[in-house]
Design a protein around this motif. Structure first.
Motif, PDB file in Angstrom:
ATOM      1  N   GLY A   9       0.830  -1.204   0.000  1.00 30.00           N
ATOM      2  CA  GLY A   9       0.000   0.000   0.000  1.00 30.00           C
ATOM      3  C   GLY A   9       0.855   1.241   0.000  1.00 30.00           C
ATOM      4  O   GLY A   9       1.978   1.241  -0.502  1.00 30.00           O
ATOM      5  N   GLU A  10       0.352   2.311   0.599  1.00 29.86           N
ATOM      6  CA  GLU A  10       1.041   3.593   0.595  1.00 29.86           C
ATOM      7  C   GLU A  10       1.661   3.963   1.942  1.00 29.86           C
ATOM      8  O   GLU A  10       2.343   4.972   2.059  1.00 29.86           O
ATOM      9  N   GLU A 184      -8.267   0.686   1.821  1.00 20.40           N
ATOM     10  CA  GLU A 184      -8.305   1.693   0.772  1.00 20.40           C
ATOM     11  C   GLU A 184      -6.884   1.915   0.268  1.00 20.40           C
ATOM     12  O   GLU A 184      -6.025   2.389   1.006  1.00 20.40           O
ATOM     13  N   GLU A 185      -6.630   1.540  -0.962  1.00 16.89           N
ATOM     14  CA  GLU A 185      -5.302   1.616  -1.574  1.00 16.89           C
ATOM     15  C   GLU A 185      -4.270   0.870  -0.723  1.00 16.89           C
ATOM     16  O   GLU A 185      -3.115   1.283  -0.610  1.00 16.89           O
ATOM     17  N   GLU A 186      -4.691  -0.233  -0.149  1.00 19.13           N
ATOM     18  CA  GLU A 186      -3.778  -1.091   0.608  1.00 19.13           C
ATOM     19  C   GLU A 186      -4.439  -2.445   0.814  1.00 19.13           C
ATOM     20  O   GLU A 186      -5.669  -2.569   0.779  1.00 19.13           O
ATOM     21  N   LYS A 216      -1.916  -2.998  -4.291  1.00 16.61           N
ATOM     22  CA  LYS A 216      -2.496  -2.004  -3.375  1.00 16.61           C
ATOM     23  C   LYS A 216      -3.945  -1.684  -3.734  1.00 16.61           C
ATOM     24  O   LYS A 216      -4.699  -1.185  -2.890  1.00 16.61           O
ATOM     25  N   ASN A 217      -4.347  -1.964  -4.980  1.00 14.35           N
ATOM     26  CA  ASN A 217      -5.694  -1.611  -5.421  1.00 14.35           C
ATOM     27  C   ASN A 217      -6.582  -2.809  -5.718  1.00 14.35           C
ATOM     28  O   ASN A 217      -7.737  -2.639  -6.101  1.00 14.35           O
TER      29      ASN A 217
END
Length: 610
Positions: A9-10, A184-186, A216-217
């Motif tokens: 993820g981020e 979410e995005e992870e 991640k998506n």
């Protein structure tokens, strides 16, 4: 029972992984480590000891990457050490894996890989997996996973990262727990839900024979063998973190009672040759000549482990016709025991650090005996100092009152008894197979038994105000009621005693009065009629009797006030089933009294002082 975590993820991967491991450390605390995708390589940091040791190692040069895997270890193959810590990699650090489970055929794989030039830096079963990835990789990770798991026998939950795919995290499951967190995005993988709750409450529960590909998506679930996509509904977690650590159970003790079928399966793993229907102990490799040097066996333990030893005595004597003594460790060390080089001493300790048992081990070795340890902790003092070790696979036990550690110890005695009887040719092939099949079926029967706890909860509430509770049984049932009585007194604080039922008329009947709760086990067929007669004796004095027997013994209901049935099984193996109702009665009685079930007063989990 290790803990694994993975993240893509981020967020700062190091922070996510170490925070997740802190939620999983109850699953193992012998070592910890992480592997991250860093630049064009996989970088690993790992350390023996608690998670704090890993933190100290990472502080000088923290990672700033966005994908990685982590592990906290409960050692099974190889003692706690930096080399045996996870993650494991291949020689070129192209692949890193974290593993929870046991690879039963790792020695065979290790030999095959060594013959073609692979070298190994650890004693673990898990390292073979990372080398298999290197050996079998041809450019497609999904296909490589399929090839790898085709070679594996046993239990595994795997998290996998590869330098070849910096934007994908892989996971695969067979007979070990693994969940996927969808954020979410992870996305995350974990052995248990608490490690992901900080990031998401949306969970996919991976089943056996399934794998996951995470970016991640996106999360893609696949059947491992075929690669076919799977549709799976998201499970929304509505527990708080504390509940999640207990898998939704109210207390660790209840969780650990329900973990017993899985703990027994893990303890059985790799120890029964299904083709020959024989017990195999890789850790023993005893010869007939060596075994015949021992003219007696002495079992030494404390508390619950001592009760497991009483069952071990019965089983080993029954199957091998070798005399067996059972000694309380704290008494053994202060007298002149008759122990020499012709004695096999078996010491039992859940923690492997019990002070009196450790002292008895040393004393026995000084007197010339061969010492076999049965323990749950590899690398513990008792495991290190014994001549041989059989590890139970109960995993960490948090509640002070032992449940799954006890039943895995008892299981080891059944396996050891069959192993010795077979080696000494004291058991027929037909009976060996019959007995092994009965033992192998115990986890399934335990699961069936655990489904019916509501009646036991009602019974427990009815005895919570009793001044005394008595347990009675004969033969193997007597050994089990000793454990049942100990459980009740240590967490409910109700005075409780266990008696051999045939001894009632020698004094104990004086304690029975109107309404006295009595729990009677009736599973040993050779003394069934005698036991029913003993129940009549206490009923005549006003005792209120709960009978516990097999379903085939329906006549019991004519003799008792209340009945509880276990699944039918061989009388010799019923102790692994009859203890379940007794554990649940203790738990629910303590709960009804408002006690701290997991941390009873005045007691500690591991007794490391005299």
């Amino acid at each position: 029972m290790c803990g694994i975590i993975g993240y893509i993820g981020e967020k700062d991967v190091q922070q996510v992984l170490t925070a997740g491991l802190s939620k999983l450390e109850y699953r193992g605390y012998d070592s910890a480590g992480i592997a991250v995708h860093h630049g064009d390589a996989v970088q690993v940091n790992k350390s023996k000891g608690r998670l704090d040791e890993l933190h100290h190692q990472l502080e000088p040069s923290p990672f700033s990457t966005r994908m990685g895997i982590g592990h906290t270890r409960w050692a099974t193959h190889g003692p706690p050490s930096d080399q045996n810590s996870h993650p494991h990699t291949d020689a070129g650090n192209e692949f890193a894996i974290v593993h929870n489970g046991i690879i039963e055929n790792y020695l065979e794989i290790k030999r095959d890989l060594a013959e073609i030039g692979y070298t190994f830096s650890s004693e673990t079963d898990s390292e073979v997996i990372s080398h298999l990835f290197h050996y079998l990789y041809e450019g497609n990770m999904t296909e490589t996973i399929q090839k790898v798991v085709e070679r594996l026998k046993g239990a595994y939950a795997l998290g996998i990262v590869s330098k070849h795919e910096p934007d994908r995290l892989y996971a695969v499951r067979e007979a070990s727990p693994l969940i996927i967190g969808a954020g979410e995005e992870e996305a995350l993988i974990s052995s248990d839900i608490p490690a992901v709750l900080e990031h998401t409450r949306d969970i996919y529960i991976l089943e056996d024979g399934e794998m996951a590909v995470l970016t991640k998506n996106d999360i893609t679930l696949l059947q491992t063998k075929t690669g076919q996509p799977l549709n799976r509904e998201i499970f929304r977690v509505d527990w708080n973190v504390e509940q999640a650590e207990k898998n939704g159970y109210d207390h660790f003790m209840l969780k650990e009672i329900h973990e017993q079928p899985e703990a027994l399966k893990k303890t059985l793993a790799g120890r029964v040759d299904q083709a020959t229907k024989r017990v195999q102990f890789e850790e023993l490799q005893w010869s007939l000549e060596r075994v015949e040097q021992w003219d007696k066996i002495t079992i030494i333990a404390c508390g619950t482990a001592y009760h497991a030893g009483l069952i071990g005595k019965h089983v080993i004597e029954e199957l091998t016709r070798t005399p067996v003594d059972v000694e309380v460790a704290s008494e053994f060390r202060y007298r002149r025991p008759i122990i020499d080089e012709k004695t096999l001493v078996i010491v039992i300790s859940q923690s492997g650090e019990t002070a009196d048992t450790l002292a008895a081990l040393r004393q026995s070795q000084h007197l010339g005996a061969n010492v076999l340890a049965i323990t749950n902790v590899v690398g513990s003092s008792i495991a290190r100092e014994a001549d041989e070790v059989i590890l139970t696979m109960a995993g960490p036990e948090i509640a002070v009152a032992s449940t799954k550690a006890y039943t895995t110890q008892v299981l080891v005695f059944y396996l050891l008894g069959i192993y010795l009887a077979d080696l000494k040719q004291k058991i027929t092939k037909d009976y060996r197979i019959q007995l092994l099949e009965a033992v192998l079926d115990i986890p399934n029967k335990m699961e069936e038994l655990l489904e019916y706890s509501e009646a036991l909860q009602r019974y427990s509430e009815s005895i919570k105000d009793a001044s005394s509770v008595f347990f009675i049984g004969r033969s193997l049932d007597h050994a089990v009621v000793l454990e049942g009585s100990l459980k009740l007194k240590e967490i409910s604080y109700i005075h409780s005693e266990a008696y051999a039922a045939g001894e009632l008329k020698h004094g104990t009947l004086a304690l029975i009065e109107e309404g006295t709760p009595i729990i009677a086990l009736i599973t040993q067929k050779e003394v069934n009629e005698k036991m029913l007669g003993n129940i009549k004796e206490v009923k005549a004095r006003g005792g209120h009797v709960l009978g516990v027997s097999m379903k085939e013994n329906m006549e019991m209901l004519e003799y008792v006030d209340e009945g509880c049935y276990i699944p039918d099984s061989l009388s010799l193996v019923t102790p692994l089933l009859t203890v379940i109702p007794l554990q649940l009665i203790s738990y629910y009685t303590s709960l009804a009294l408002g006690n701290d079930v997991d941390k009873p007063r005045n007691l500690a989990k591991s007794v490391t002082v005299e």
